[in-house]
Design a protein around this motif. Sequence first.
Motif, PDB file in Angstrom:
ATOM      1  N   ASP A  79     -43.993   2.968 -21.527  1.00 18.47           N
ATOM      2  CA  ASP A  79     -42.755   3.836 -21.657  1.00 18.47           C
ATOM      3  C   ASP A  79     -41.554   2.593 -21.911  1.00 18.47           C
ATOM      4  OD1 ASP A  79     -40.296   5.225 -20.642  1.00 18.47           O
ATOM      5  OD2 ASP A  79     -41.842   6.783 -21.084  1.00 18.47           O
ATOM      6  N   VAL A  80     -40.824   2.816 -23.173  1.00 24.36           N
ATOM      7  CA  VAL A  80     -39.855   1.950 -23.482  1.00 24.36           C
ATOM      8  C   VAL A  80     -38.363   2.255 -22.612  1.00 24.36           C
ATOM      9  CG1 VAL A  80     -37.997   1.117 -25.309  1.00 24.36           C
ATOM     10  CG2 VAL A  80     -40.476   1.727 -25.807  1.00 24.36           C
ATOM     11  N   GLN A  81     -38.499   3.522 -21.950  1.00 22.42           N
ATOM     12  CA  GLN A  81     -37.260   3.703 -21.080  1.00 22.42           C
ATOM     13  C   GLN A  81     -37.467   3.084 -19.869  1.00 22.42           C
ATOM     14  OE1 GLN A  81     -35.970   7.704 -21.095  1.00 22.42           O
ATOM     15  NE2 GLN A  81     -36.883   8.119 -23.172  1.00 22.42           N
ATOM     16  N   LEU A  82     -38.569   2.458 -19.550  1.00 22.25           N
ATOM     17  CA  LEU A  82     -38.636   1.859 -18.170  1.00 22.25           C
ATOM     18  C   LEU A  82     -38.588   0.265 -18.496  1.00 22.25           C
ATOM     19  CD1 LEU A  82     -41.538   3.775 -16.615  1.00 22.25           C
ATOM     20  CD2 LEU A  82     -39.069   4.290 -16.540  1.00 22.25           C
ATOM     21  N   HIS A  83     -38.231  -0.039 -19.430  1.00 25.80           N
ATOM     22  CA  HIS A  83     -38.100  -1.529 -19.775  1.00 25.80           C
ATOM     23  C   HIS A  83     -36.708  -2.116 -19.428  1.00 25.80           C
ATOM     24  CE1 HIS A  83     -41.459  -1.618 -23.094  1.00 25.80           C
ATOM     25  NE2 HIS A  83     -41.948  -1.471 -21.888  1.00 25.80           N
TER      26      HIS A  83
ATOM     27  N   LYS B 160     -41.626   9.704 -13.088  1.00 25.89           N
ATOM     28  CA  LYS B 160     -42.326  11.062 -13.087  1.00 25.89           C
ATOM     29  C   LYS B 160     -42.287  11.336 -14.483  1.00 25.89           C
ATOM     30  CE  LYS B 160     -41.747  12.458  -8.285  1.00 25.89           C
ATOM     31  NZ  LYS B 160     -41.078  13.376  -7.404  1.00 25.89           N
ATOM     32  N   SER B 161     -41.007  11.333 -15.170  1.00 27.39           N
ATOM     33  CA  SER B 161     -40.645  11.841 -16.503  1.00 27.39           C
ATOM     34  C   SER B 161     -41.575  10.879 -17.561  1.00 27.39           C
ATOM     35  CB  SER B 161     -39.236  11.608 -16.700  1.00 27.39           C
ATOM     36  OG  SER B 161     -38.478  12.462 -16.039  1.00 27.39           O
ATOM     37  N   ALA B 162     -41.690   9.567 -17.050  1.00 24.12           N
ATOM     38  CA  ALA B 162     -42.432   8.616 -18.032  1.00 24.12           C
ATOM     39  C   ALA B 162     -44.015   9.105 -17.928  1.00 24.12           C
ATOM     40  CB  ALA B 162     -42.401   7.339 -17.395  1.00 24.12           C
ATOM     41  N   VAL B 163     -44.346   9.369 -16.832  1.00 22.57           N
ATOM     42  CA  VAL B 163     -45.782  10.104 -16.867  1.00 22.57           C
ATOM     43  C   VAL B 163     -46.023  11.463 -17.641  1.00 22.57           C
ATOM     44  CG1 VAL B 163     -47.787  10.914 -15.456  1.00 22.57           C
ATOM     45  CG2 VAL B 163     -46.303   9.013 -14.734  1.00 22.57           C
ATOM     46  N   LEU B 164     -45.076  12.276 -17.525  1.00 23.13           N
ATOM     47  CA  LEU B 164     -45.104  13.549 -18.472  1.00 23.13           C
ATOM     48  C   LEU B 164     -44.894  13.137 -19.988  1.00 23.13           C
ATOM     49  CD1 LEU B 164     -42.632  15.702 -16.314  1.00 23.13           C
ATOM     50  CD2 LEU B 164     -45.093  15.915 -16.471  1.00 23.13           C
ATOM     51  N   ARG B 165     -43.981  12.188 -20.278  1.00 17.22           N
ATOM     52  CA  ARG B 165     -43.982  11.811 -21.496  1.00 17.22           C
ATOM     53  C   ARG B 165     -45.317  11.139 -22.268  1.00 17.22           C
ATOM     54  NH1 ARG B 165     -38.627  10.108 -20.012  1.00 17.22           N
ATOM     55  NH2 ARG B 165     -39.432   7.988 -19.761  1.00 17.22           N
ATOM     56  N   LEU B 166     -45.786  10.286 -21.397  1.00 22.46           N
ATOM     57  CA  LEU B 166     -47.179   9.802 -21.930  1.00 22.46           C
ATOM     58  C   LEU B 166     -48.129  10.839 -21.893  1.00 22.46           C
ATOM     59  CD1 LEU B 166     -47.118   6.665 -19.758  1.00 22.46           C
ATOM     60  CD2 LEU B 166     -47.054   6.744 -22.079  1.00 22.46           C
ATOM     61  N   VAL B 167     -48.300  11.816 -21.029  1.00 28.72           N
ATOM     62  CA  VAL B 167     -49.437  13.117 -21.010  1.00 28.72           C
ATOM     63  C   VAL B 167     -48.891  13.974 -22.413  1.00 28.72           C
ATOM     64  CG1 VAL B 167     -50.131  15.077 -20.039  1.00 28.72           C
ATOM     65  CG2 VAL B 167     -49.767  13.059 -18.557  1.00 28.72           C
ATOM     66  N   LYS B 168     -47.781  14.100 -22.635  1.00 31.63           N
ATOM     67  CA  LYS B 168     -47.536  15.111 -23.746  1.00 31.63           C
ATOM     68  C   LYS B 168     -47.894  14.248 -25.187  1.00 31.63           C
ATOM     69  CE  LYS B 168     -43.794  17.675 -21.696  1.00 31.63           C
ATOM     70  NZ  LYS B 168     -42.360  18.128 -21.540  1.00 31.63           N
ATOM     71  N   LYS B 169     -47.575  12.847 -25.201  1.00 32.30           N
ATOM     72  CA  LYS B 169     -47.751  12.044 -26.273  1.00 32.30           C
ATOM     73  C   LYS B 169     -49.105  11.942 -26.638  1.00 32.30           C
ATOM     74  CE  LYS B 169     -45.558   8.249 -26.728  1.00 32.30           C
ATOM     75  NZ  LYS B 169     -44.968   6.721 -26.312  1.00 32.30           N
ATOM     76  N   GLY B 170     -50.222  11.993 -25.358  1.00 34.10           N
ATOM     77  CA  GLY B 170     -51.639  11.889 -25.684  1.00 34.10           C
ATOM     78  C   GLY B 170     -52.044  13.182 -25.928  1.00 34.10           C
ATOM     79  N   GLU B 171     -51.481  14.196 -25.400  1.00 37.61           N
ATOM     80  CA  GLU B 171     -52.044  15.801 -26.050  1.00 37.61           C
ATOM     81  C   GLU B 171     -51.566  15.881 -27.445  1.00 37.61           C
ATOM     82  OE1 GLU B 171     -49.789  18.492 -23.354  1.00 37.61           O
ATOM     83  OE2 GLU B 171     -51.484  18.094 -21.791  1.00 37.61           O
ATOM     84  N   GLY B 172     -50.073  15.227 -28.037  1.00 39.32           N
ATOM     85  CA  GLY B 172     -49.964  15.179 -29.293  1.00 39.32           C
ATOM     86  C   GLY B 172     -50.781  14.558 -30.239  1.00 39.32           C
ATOM     87  N   SER B 173     -51.180  13.269 -29.670  1.00 38.21           N
ATOM     88  CA  SER B 173     -52.312  12.706 -30.795  1.00 38.21           C
ATOM     89  C   SER B 173     -53.398  13.336 -30.893  1.00 38.21           C
ATOM     90  CB  SER B 173     -52.262  11.457 -30.160  1.00 38.21           C
ATOM     91  OG  SER B 173     -52.834  11.193 -28.992  1.00 38.21           O
ATOM     92  N   GLN B 174     -54.049  14.105 -29.935  1.00 37.69           N
ATOM     93  CA  GLN B 174     -55.334  14.571 -29.879  1.00 37.69           C
ATOM     94  C   GLN B 174     -55.079  15.785 -30.785  1.00 37.69           C
ATOM     95  OE1 GLN B 174     -56.408  15.722 -25.993  1.00 37.69           O
ATOM     96  NE2 GLN B 174     -57.073  13.477 -25.539  1.00 37.69           N
ATOM     97  N   LYS B 175     -53.912  16.770 -30.715  1.00 39.41           N
ATOM     98  CA  LYS B 175     -53.786  17.643 -31.783  1.00 39.41           C
ATOM     99  C   LYS B 175     -53.949  17.343 -32.970  1.00 39.41           C
ATOM    100  CE  LYS B 175     -51.319  20.733 -28.445  1.00 39.41           C
ATOM    101  NZ  LYS B 175     -50.190  21.392 -28.220  1.00 39.41           N
TER     102      LYS B 175
END
Length: 253
Positions: A52-56, A236-251
């Motif tokens: 997550d770039v926002q955590l750099h 917590k927000s980073a985890v949600l973003r990564l989960v949504k990103k993963g779901e988006g790539s699967q779709k």
Amino acid sequence: MNSWNHTDEPNFKLMGLTDSKEIQLVLSVLFLFIYMATVLGNIGMMLIIRLDVQLHTPMYFFLTHLSFLDLSYSTVITPKTLENLLTSKRSISFMGCFIQLYLFGLLASTECFILSSMAYDIYVAICNPLHYPVSMFTRHCHALITVSYVIGAMDASSTVFPMSTLNFCKCKHKAFSTCASHLLGVTVFYGTVIFTYMKPIKSYSLGKNQVASVFYTIVIPMLNPLIYSLRNKQVKSAVLRLVKKGEGSQKIK
């Protein structure tokens, strides 16, 4: 003494935590569970920060190294503890013992200084927010990390190398919320160490020492990812973003 230690036996004998087979089994399952949580928690923390770039940011840069240290020094101690509990092999070679002691000393000492670096980072963020980008630029953060590792190595060397030549016998409100996680982590880490090494000699108890040592070598590495992540909205927000990103790539597939 100018030579490597010599004794009549090639290994150190390990007393273990208990002689009861039932308790050994319970402890081995408990320690294995804690170690797995430590590995998953700290690796997960490092991956989230990395992906997550926002955590750099400086804070999470230090937190990455803290997770690495927790994972490493737990790995230095726990496998041998599990071996000691699950098998009849209750010994460790001289070389193995000193290597384990050196690595643990290096990692634990480095963690002390990284915790101090994190405290400095929080201090600048709270007291000098306008100067923060200048004070905590990338080169400065890397310098703090490098110094922490170097001092940790020097501290471990000054302890272990002299020992290796000895002979052995057989026998604050918003601001407080900002630093609360760090204060908790520091308190837990230093509290157990102080209890172990600074209590009066008259109150010495092998059982208490064993409990304290198990706590700061095995339990604390599992707690730090929880302390620094569960109370942190950005993680917590980073985890949600990564989960949504993963779901988006699967779709898309």
